[in-house]
Design an enzyme around this catalytic site. Structure first.
Site, PDB file in Angstrom:
ATOM      1  N   ARG A 107       0.892  -1.460   0.174  1.00  0.00           N
ATOM      2  CA  ARG A 107       0.139   0.181   0.054  1.00  0.00           C
ATOM      3  C   ARG A 107       0.919   1.217  -0.067  1.00  0.00           C
ATOM      4  NH1 ARG A 107      -2.804  -2.737  -2.041  1.00  0.00           N
ATOM      5  NH2 ARG A 107      -5.206  -3.688  -1.596  1.00  0.00           N
ATOM      6  N   GLU A 110       2.419   1.556  -3.265  1.00  0.00           N
ATOM      7  CA  GLU A 110       0.683   1.883  -4.407  1.00  0.00           C
ATOM      8  C   GLU A 110       0.558   3.259  -3.785  1.00  0.00           C
ATOM      9  OE1 GLU A 110      -3.624  -0.154  -5.094  1.00  0.00           O
ATOM     10  OE2 GLU A 110      -2.606   0.963  -3.093  1.00  0.00           O
ATOM     11  N   SER A 133      15.730  14.647  -0.801  1.00  0.00           N
ATOM     12  CA  SER A 133      16.673  13.229  -0.364  1.00  0.00           C
ATOM     13  C   SER A 133      15.942  12.687   0.542  1.00  0.00           C
ATOM     14  CB  SER A 133      17.612  14.420   0.496  1.00  0.00           C
ATOM     15  OG  SER A 133      19.331  13.418   1.582  1.00  0.00           O
TER      16      SER A 133
END
Length: 166
Positions: A107, A110, A133
């Protein structure tokens, strides 16, 4: 130090990861389980954020001499053993396959798949051409609760690194 009371069981090491992790992971997770300590409690003791503390356990972050000393004391691990296991250079990024198979980690992946270019566009508008960074970086996890239930709040804070011209 007494264990920190949490609503859920403490995180333990997923045995399927052991072969991809440094030996320090098994040492640290076994001691954590024996002491029944949360990452939050351990992090408070060593003076780090709980995500940074967990990263030490997975071998994704470099431990300082002070980290080794405090972890050794808190978790009752022989200092010389822990020092030998933790003072090498981290071998980051080998822990998981891509794309990730573990649902919670997937997730997070995703989120980047779906919103990565939106984040990039907004960041470029605010900061110009560059990158955030992941080295000069911190993160923090919070739990928020309202009438709709529990919510996860993850803060990512990275130094902005402008691209330079040659």
């Amino acid at each position: 130090m007494s264990s920190h009371t949490i609503d859920h069981p403490i995180a333990t090491l997923d045995s399927s990861l052991v072969e991809r992790l440094p030996s320090s992971a098994l040492t640290l997770f076994e001691a954590k389980k024996k002491k029944n300590l949360s990452f939050e409690a351990i992090a408070k003791h060593i003076g780090r954020d709980e995500v940074a503390c967990a990263a030490l356990f997975y071998g994704q972050s470099k431990a300082s001499g002070e980290d080794v000393k405090k972890l050794s004391e808190l978790l009752d691990i022989d200092h010389a053993t822990l020092e030998a296991q933790l003072t090498g250079w981290p071998d980051r990024g080998r822990t998981m396959e891509m794309p990730p198979k573990e649902p919670l980690i997937y997730r997070l992946y995703e989120i980047v798949q779906n919103y990565g270019y939106a984040y990039k566009a907004v960041l470029n508008e605010k900061f110009g051409d560059g990158i955030m960074s992941a080295i000069s970086f911190s993160t923090h996890v919070e739990k928020e609760t309202d009438e709709k239930g529990d919510w996860v709040k993850i803060t990512l804070r990275g130094k902005w690194l402008p691209f330079t011209r040659f």
